[in-house]
Scaffold this active site. Structure first.
Site, PDB file in Angstrom:
ATOM      1  N   ASP A  56       0.811  -1.221   0.000  1.00 20.52           N
ATOM      2  CA  ASP A  56       0.000   0.000   0.000  1.00 20.52           C
ATOM      3  C   ASP A  56       0.842   1.268   0.000  1.00 20.52           C
ATOM      4  O   ASP A  56       0.336   2.353   0.278  1.00 20.52           O
ATOM      5  CB  ASP A  56      -0.949   0.009   1.212  1.00 20.52           C
ATOM      6  CG  ASP A  56      -2.181  -0.848   0.969  1.00 20.52           C
ATOM      7  OD1 ASP A  56      -2.464  -1.154  -0.202  1.00 20.52           O
ATOM      8  OD2 ASP A  56      -2.840  -1.227   1.948  1.00 20.52           O
ATOM      9  N   GLU A  57       2.126   1.135  -0.298  1.00 16.84           N
ATOM     10  CA  GLU A  57       2.996   2.300  -0.275  1.00 16.84           C
ATOM     11  C   GLU A  57       3.776   2.442  -1.581  1.00 16.84           C
ATOM     12  O   GLU A  57       4.848   3.049  -1.609  1.00 16.84           O
ATOM     13  CB  GLU A  57       3.955   2.211   0.916  1.00 16.84           C
ATOM     14  CG  GLU A  57       3.236   2.176   2.262  1.00 16.84           C
ATOM     15  CD  GLU A  57       4.184   2.071   3.442  1.00 16.84           C
ATOM     16  OE1 GLU A  57       5.382   2.360   3.257  1.00 16.84           O
ATOM     17  OE2 GLU A  57       3.729   1.714   4.539  1.00 16.84           O
TER      18      GLU A  57
END
Length: 288
Positions: free
Chosen positions: A231-232
């Site tokens: 998610d980064e």
């Protein structure tokens, strides 16, 4: 010069060297290619130059092979990595989804109406719920249940389907599964994920309800490339909407879903139109 022809797309990146714009635009003029749109950016932090051009060949005798042979010698002087995308190219996009249908619905609508210049050869889900939607569009739908014990086997099946349907992009349209490090590495740079963006950050179950309890004044969404950070990954597009005390948790969910679908659409559109360049952990995005 007005034309109804669809343009070719030229993209390139190279080290920051004097003459980078000139070497491309001069060749376009000398070879009779009319530049209808141009964006460039020089990043002094990374010493990298990026350029995207849409062009219309003058006449019907344009040859991709001739362009490549003639331009490569000039590109070599600048250590330039470049690519051509023909007007009729439609990227094949595999969509992964769970139970939420708002992002899938939006992507399929824009695909059906031509707002997204893509082909959708397959939809993959860990739930059977959205099969009717896929069937209505005539797209094969694979229900692949997953559990902690079957995760490696399920992800192997997903990989097989991506390769079987020759998908060059994978879109996680609210696919509510944490991908394994191996799967993240497999999808690195060729998959786009969408998730909510709430400040402060709320993780786990019912994030919008958590946000409501804190009285948030803004909901948003982030679309990014998948990499080993899950998610980064490098961010492509973001969106926000303001909210206030009159918005209850279900209102926040509805607002958030609206932002999610539009943000994901923008990210996919930027990607398929070759407007996104990876620049280390960041992106260069040439909007319209």
């Amino acid at each position: 010069m007005k034309s109804t022809k669809k343009p070719w797309i030229f993209t390139a990146k190279c080290p920051s060297i004097l003459g980078t714009v000139d070497v491309v635009t001069r060749y376009m003029a000398e070879s009779g290619n009319y530049v209808s749109e141009i964006h460039s950016f020089d990043d002094y932090e990374s010493d990298q130059f990026f350029i995207r051009i849409e062009f219309i060949p003058n006449g019907d005798a344009f040859s991709e092979d001739v362009f490549a042979a003639d331009f490569q010698a000039r590109a070599d002087e600048f250590n330039m990595e470049w690519a051509l995308t023909p007007p009729d190219h439609k990227p094949r996009v595999a969509i992964l989804v769970s139970k939420y249908d708002h992002c899938l619905n939006d992507l399929l609508y824009r695909y059906r109406t031509g707002q997204l210049n893509i082909e959708v050869p397959v939809i993959i889900s860990n739930h059977p719920d959205l099969k009717d939607l896929a069937d209505w569009h005539g797209i094969p739908y694979y229900h692949l249940p997953i559990s902690a014990e079957t995760k490696p086997q399920q992800e192997a099946q997903v990989k097989e389907l991506i390769e079987k349907y020759d998908a060059e992009l994978v879109v996680l349209a609210r696919y509510m599964q944490v991908l394994s490090p191996d799967m993240c590495q497999y999808l690195d740079g060729k998959a786009i994920n969408i998730h909510h963006s709430l400040l402060p950050g709320f993780k786990g179950a019912r994030p919008y309800h958590q946000a409501w309890e804190k009285g948030v004044k803004m909901v948003g969404a982030t679309a990014h490339y998948v990499n080993n950070d899950l998610d980064e990954g490098p961010i492509i597009a973001q969106g926000i909407q303001t909210v206030d005390h009159a918005h209850y948790p279900e209102d926040l969910v509805a607002k958030g879903q609206d932002v999610e679908r539009v943000t994901l659409f923008n990210a996919v559109k930027y990607h398929v139109e070759k407007r996104v360049f990876l620049n280390g952990s960041r992106t260069v995005v040439f909007g319209r």
